[in-house]
Design a protein around this motif. Structure first.
Motif, PDB file in Angstrom:
ATOM      1  N   SER A   1       0.830  -1.203   0.000  1.00 22.13           N
ATOM      2  CA  SER A   1       0.000   0.000   0.000  1.00 22.13           C
ATOM      3  C   SER A   1       0.865   1.255   0.000  1.00 22.13           C
ATOM      4  O   SER A   1       1.833   1.353   0.755  1.00 22.13           O
ATOM      5  CB  SER A   1      -0.913   0.013   1.233  1.00 22.13           C
ATOM      6  OG  SER A   1      -1.616   1.239   1.326  1.00 22.13           O
ATOM      7  N   THR A   2       0.487   2.221  -0.822  1.00 27.67           N
ATOM      8  CA  THR A   2       1.240   3.474  -0.907  1.00 27.67           C
ATOM      9  C   THR A   2       0.647   4.571  -0.032  1.00 27.67           C
ATOM     10  O   THR A   2       1.162   5.686  -0.005  1.00 27.67           O
ATOM     11  CB  THR A   2       1.280   3.977  -2.359  1.00 27.67           C
ATOM     12  OG1 THR A   2      -0.066   4.205  -2.810  1.00 27.67           O
ATOM     13  CG2 THR A   2       1.957   2.966  -3.266  1.00 27.67           C
ATOM     14  N   HIS A   3      -0.432   4.252   0.696  1.00 28.33           N
ATOM     15  CA  HIS A   3      -1.081   5.289   1.510  1.00 28.33           C
ATOM     16  C   HIS A   3      -1.462   4.820   2.908  1.00 28.33           C
ATOM     17  O   HIS A   3      -1.532   5.626   3.824  1.00 28.33           O
ATOM     18  CB  HIS A   3      -2.316   5.840   0.796  1.00 28.33           C
ATOM     19  CG  HIS A   3      -3.249   4.785   0.302  1.00 28.33           C
ATOM     20  ND1 HIS A   3      -4.116   4.129   1.137  1.00 28.33           N
ATOM     21  CD2 HIS A   3      -3.449   4.272  -0.947  1.00 28.33           C
ATOM     22  CE1 HIS A   3      -4.820   3.254   0.425  1.00 28.33           C
ATOM     23  NE2 HIS A   3      -4.436   3.303  -0.830  1.00 28.33           N
ATOM     24  N   GLY A   4      -1.736   3.518   3.086  1.00 30.67           N
ATOM     25  CA  GLY A   4      -2.004   2.992   4.410  1.00 30.67           C
ATOM     26  C   GLY A   4      -3.442   3.048   4.872  1.00 30.67           C
ATOM     27  O   GLY A   4      -3.760   2.580   5.974  1.00 30.67           O
ATOM     28  N   TYR A   5      -4.346   3.578   4.081  1.00 25.29           N
ATOM     29  CA  TYR A   5      -5.738   3.688   4.502  1.00 25.29           C
ATOM     30  C   TYR A   5      -6.516   2.385   4.291  1.00 25.29           C
ATOM     31  O   TYR A   5      -7.657   2.269   4.721  1.00 25.29           O
ATOM     32  CB  TYR A   5      -6.430   4.836   3.768  1.00 25.29           C
ATOM     33  CG  TYR A   5      -5.911   6.174   4.227  1.00 25.29           C
ATOM     34  CD1 TYR A   5      -6.414   6.781   5.370  1.00 25.29           C
ATOM     35  CD2 TYR A   5      -4.882   6.813   3.548  1.00 25.29           C
ATOM     36  CE1 TYR A   5      -5.920   7.986   5.818  1.00 25.29           C
ATOM     37  CE2 TYR A   5      -4.370   8.017   3.992  1.00 25.29           C
ATOM     38  CZ  TYR A   5      -4.887   8.605   5.128  1.00 25.29           C
ATOM     39  OH  TYR A   5      -4.383   9.795   5.586  1.00 25.29           O
ATOM     40  N   ASP A   6      -5.900   1.424   3.608  1.00 27.13           N
ATOM     41  CA  ASP A   6      -6.523   0.123   3.397  1.00 27.13           C
ATOM     42  C   ASP A   6      -6.035  -0.856   4.465  1.00 27.13           C
ATOM     43  O   ASP A   6      -5.337  -1.831   4.198  1.00 27.13           O
ATOM     44  CB  ASP A   6      -6.240  -0.400   1.993  1.00 27.13           C
ATOM     45  CG  ASP A   6      -4.801  -0.145   1.545  1.00 27.13           C
ATOM     46  OD1 ASP A   6      -3.996   0.362   2.354  1.00 27.13           O
ATOM     47  OD2 ASP A   6      -4.492  -0.455   0.382  1.00 27.13           O
ATOM     48  N   VAL A   7      -6.432  -0.602   5.718  1.00 20.72           N
ATOM     49  CA  VAL A   7      -5.976  -1.363   6.877  1.00 20.72           C
ATOM     50  C   VAL A   7      -6.521  -2.792   6.825  1.00 20.72           C
ATOM     51  O   VAL A   7      -7.687  -3.020   6.496  1.00 20.72           O
ATOM     52  CB  VAL A   7      -6.418  -0.671   8.184  1.00 20.72           C
ATOM     53  CG1 VAL A   7      -6.068  -1.524   9.396  1.00 20.72           C
ATOM     54  CG2 VAL A   7      -5.781   0.705   8.284  1.00 20.72           C
ATOM     55  N   LEU A   8      -5.651  -3.744   7.168  1.00 20.95           N
ATOM     56  CA  LEU A   8      -6.048  -5.149   7.247  1.00 20.95           C
ATOM     57  C   LEU A   8      -6.070  -5.670   8.678  1.00 20.95           C
ATOM     58  O   LEU A   8      -6.856  -6.538   9.015  1.00 20.95           O
ATOM     59  CB  LEU A   8      -5.072  -6.021   6.435  1.00 20.95           C
ATOM     60  CG  LEU A   8      -5.217  -6.014   4.925  1.00 20.95           C
ATOM     61  CD1 LEU A   8      -4.108  -6.849   4.294  1.00 20.95           C
ATOM     62  CD2 LEU A   8      -6.572  -6.546   4.498  1.00 20.95           C
TER      63      LEU A   8
END
Length: 835
Positions: free
Chosen positions: A50-57
């Motif tokens: 991820s290039t932004h980090g807002y797609d948390v897993l």
């Protein structure tokens, strides 16, 4: 609020190529620059790469891609050693639907076990559609075709039978693994479908229109605790000293969320990414320090835009593009389009809910209009009414709470929205969208439905015959839908369709309001100081469409509208040999502004920005339905604009001719931000001139070694070499001043005062505690002293009593300072009391 608020923050966009160890390596530079806190994009485990980090897993794991927990703690130790603290970005609204799907274990379990999963309450799924199954739009073709072509297979991985489709891996419901493939698919808790079908059939809440980001129900205390355990532990353990909350309007109950967060964090400094429209203010009962600063951005940047350019720039846009509609009409059409197409699943979910509620509504509900509404309960009519209300909404939510009496302001506000929606439907019978959303033959029932919707949105007590859970659900879901329609309809569509002055087409911006007067700025600043003294202020963020310095370049157009019209007319004619018939003039007018704002710009960057612009505009091409021929025509034009020698020479000439105005605006708006009430945030790299366009352009790597070298040279007494050096000098001196004397800027009792100035081409601001201690002087409506008349230069500025020293030049002044001397070297001055 626990602990001291920051004096200034520095935003770092983390990515696998720049992780925790890299932040630790620049700790010395950031401390020398003068910030107090490093503000990090999300630090939790996101989708790999991820290039932004807002797609948390994984909410309970620090990102391994960024270095992991050990590297994070080592970074914090290094930052603390330099006197720096940490602010982190928190994403409570959504998490990722990853590929392969097992990367999100909670989602995997819900897909596998269904409503009986212990994680079923994590995700906002509408079980009233698709027979209660979760619609998964992941196929590249129709399901029958995928089966016929053997694209879906049963495979065994890790001792478990799963479904494989490309890189996707999907769980199999226990007890069904031995079924033949077609029957097995039917027996699952999810339904695979062609991705285009998902545009209409999706039945889980998502982040805006991104179906790979799953809405999370943090209103459930158990879900809140599970998703915030690590973050709050980092706060308690002293690793994190501030929180930035992403997209609070997506939450079911933002106020309740912030209250729970304040308890868990001990009241640590917290700001929310809240877009405030017009004169809207943040609700006073939200437990936070304020917003992330788009409200300040609009005012601070607006001071440098000349109001008298509004009409000339409007006439020029009409002449070049033929666009005669006002912005209100463009926004209405864009929002209707978004509601009809982009956000169709969200609208349909509300329509289904309204139909269920309608069956039980008493006849006298909404002044007796419920009976009229029920005469037509077809989906098309209800969708028309609902869309009309959403189109007229002028903010992201109405702050209604299902079990609380609404404030008078909330009632009046929604009443105005409902009246406007009724007026639109009564006049037109339908809405101005590219696709019809209603039939002109049915305005009376639709009007009744508009009134019913308004009454339901404000309903605070049980309604006889109606399930109270459904009443409460409508209050929540309606508000959760308002924000996406606003954001996607205005910022991500209309602002790409109405480019009178692109500097104003910004997140939280108002392109119809050209220029901000000093009085308007003063009123806003005083309000912040009184209620939100430690709110964040910003000029550039990871979400801005154009960086602060690009907007400064474009603000120049308001200072030179006649020259701009002549320049553009000639350049437009020169570009004719590169223009293909498909290119629409509105898009081309926006592209000219983007290029001149970011000049010099590479062909690759210009084409990438142009492609995003035309897809967001949704006129001829979109992200989901691209038009290759149109996009190629746009890309060929853009490539020619930035490589044709004649046009390159014209761009160079314009930039050189207006450089002194740009310089004044670049330095002026940055100084104003740094002395304005609130906590200034610097987006990575923006301490030098940064000519970035919308993401991912603004996520390019930052050369911190160069910045550290230039700062050291300035500190050693070297004169600035260019405007970037001047900006760095200004930023470092102002930040250090804020850090050394927070009582002058953010402490209780800090003051703000506009000083009387001898010309409307100047602005002077005094800050301090018991008395003025800092004075910022900057040019505003004149681009620089070079644009001012001799009479203006001959004026003197009356400073507060005492002696004053300019932090930028070292020059000293008495109480009466000549403007020509004061601004001889720079178009700004940062004066500090010397005695």
């Amino acid at each position: 609020m626990r602990g001291a608020a920051p004096t200034a923050t520095y935003r770092i966009q983390l990515r696998p190529e720049f992780g925790f160890a890299d932040v630790a390596a620049i700790a010395g530079y950031l401390a020398d620059l003068g910030v107090s806190h490093v503000y990090l994009s999300p630090i939790l485990q996101a989708v790999p790469g991820s290039t932004h980090g807002y797609d948390v897993l994984d909410h309970n794991r620090v990102s391994e891609d960024l270095g992991g927990r050990e590297a994070f703690e080592a970074m914090v130790v290094e930052l603390h050693a330099r006197g720096l603290r940490v602010v982190v970005d928190v994403v409570p609204n959504h998490m990722a639907r990853a590929v392969p799907e097992h990367l999100n274990p909670q989602w995997w379990d819900v897909l596998r076990v269904g409503p009986d999963s212990p994680y079923a309450g994590w995700f906002d799924i509408d079980r009233t559609s698709a027979d209660g199954r979760i619609v998964l739009p992941i196929l590249g073709t129709e399901l029958a075709n995928a089966l016929q072509d053997n694209q879906i297979e049963k495979v065994t991985e890790g001792g478990e039978v799963v479904l494989a489709y490309g890189d996707h891996r999907l769980p199999v419901r226990p007890g069904t693994q031995h079924l033949p493939l077609p029957e097995l698919l039917t027996a699952q808790h999810y339904e695979l479908c062609f991705w285009r079908d998902g545009l209409e059939r999706l039945n889980y809440r998502r982040f805006f229109d991104v179906d790979t980001l799953l809405g999370v129900r943090v209103e459930d205390p158990d879900v809140f605790d599970a998703t915030h355990e690590l973050t709050l532990a980092l706060v308690r353990d002293g690793f994190v000293d501030g929180l930035r909350i992403d997209h609070p309007d997506g939450l079911a109950d933002p106020r309740g969320y912030l209250r729970r967060l304040a308890v868990g964090s001990g009241g640590v400094w917290t700001v929310v990414e809240k877009i405030l429209e017009g004169d809207e203010t943040l609700p006073s009962d939200w437990l936070c320090a304020g917003t992330t600063g788009y409200d300040a951005l609009r005012r601070i940047g607006g001071v440098f835009v000349r109001p008298d350019a509004a009409e000339p720039l409007r006439e020029l846009m009409i002449e070049e593009t033929g666009e005669t509609r006002d912005l209100t009409a463009v926004i209405a059409q864009a929002k209707a389009l978004v509601a009809v197409r982009t956000l169709r699943p969200e609208i349909d979910r509300l329509v289904r809910l309204l139909r269920r509620i309608a069956a039980s509504l008493p006849d006298d509900f909404a002044g007796g209009l419920a009976a009229t509404a029920r005469t037509t309960t077809d989906e098309r009519t209800i969708r028309l009414a609902l869309t009309a209300v959403l189109v007229e909404m002028d903010c992201y939510r109405v702050y209604a709470v299902a079990d609380e009496e609404p404030t008078r302001d909330t009632v009046d506000h929604l009443d105005r929205i409902i009246d406007a929606a009724c007026a639109t439907l009564a006049t037109a019978g339908t809405l101005a969208a590219d696709d019809p959303v209603g039939s002109p033959a049915k305005p009376p029932p639709a009007l009744a439905w508009v009134r019913v919707i308004g009454a339901l949105a404000l309903a605070t007590t049980p309604i006889p015959g109606v399930a109270d859970a459904e009443r409460c659900e409508f209050v929540v879901r309606f508000q959760q839908t308002c924000g996406p329609v606003m954001a996607k309809g205005i910022e991500d569509t209309a602002f790409y369709r109405w480019p009178r002055l692109a500097a104003l087409n910004e997140v939280g911006g108002d392109p119809d309001h050209v220029g901000v007067t000093p009085a308007e700025l003063d009123s806003f600043a005083r309000a912040l100081l009184a209620r939100w003294p430690t709110t964040m202020t910003a000029l550039s963020t990871h979400d801005t469409k154009r960086s602060e310095d690009v907007r400064a370049r474009l603000a120049v157009l308001s200072h030179r509208p006649t020259e701009w019209a002549a320049w553009l007319g000639d350049a437009w004619w020169l570009a004719a040999r590169h223009r293909q018939p498909q290119v629409d003039p509105v898009t081309e007018y926006l592209l000219w502004q983007n290029i001149i704002g970011a000049w010099p710009i590479s062909d690759e960057r210009a084409r990438a920005s142009a492609l995003k612009s035309v897809r967001e505009a949704k006129r001829r091409t979109t992200w989901t339905e691209p038009d290759p021929a149109y996009e190629q025509a746009i890309e060929r034009l853009v490539e020619a604009l930035v490589t044709d020698p004649e046009l390159v020479a014209r761009f160079d000439a314009w930039v050189a001719d207006t450089d002194h105005i740009t310089r004044a605006i670049v330095l002026g708006q940055k100084l104003l931000q740094l002395v304005h009430p609130g906590v200034p945030d610097l987006f990575q790299g923006s301490e030098l001139v940064d000519l970035s366009l919308v993401d991912p352009d603004n996520r390019r790597a930052v050369d911190f070694d160069y910045r550290a070298e230039r700062l050291a040279a300035l500190d050693a007494g070297e004169a600035p070499r260019d405007i970037s050096d001047e900006k760095l000098l200004l930023v470092s001196r102002a930040l250090r001043l804020r850090r050394a004397h927070p009582q002058w800027f953010t402490a209780a009792g800090a003051s703000w005062r506009l000083l009387d100035v001898p010309s409307d081409g100047l602005l002077a601001v005094a800050r301090g505690a018991d008395r003025p201690e800092v004075v910022a002087v900057l040019t505003t409506r004149f681009g620089s002293t070079a644009d001012a008349s001799a009479g203006d230069l001959g004026y003197s500025l009356s400073l507060p009593p005492g002696q004053w020293r300019d932090e930028l030049t070292g020059a000293e002044y008495e109480e009466l300072a000549g403007v020509e001397r004061l601004l001889a070297r720079y178009p700004v001055a940062l004066l500090v009391r010397a005695g």
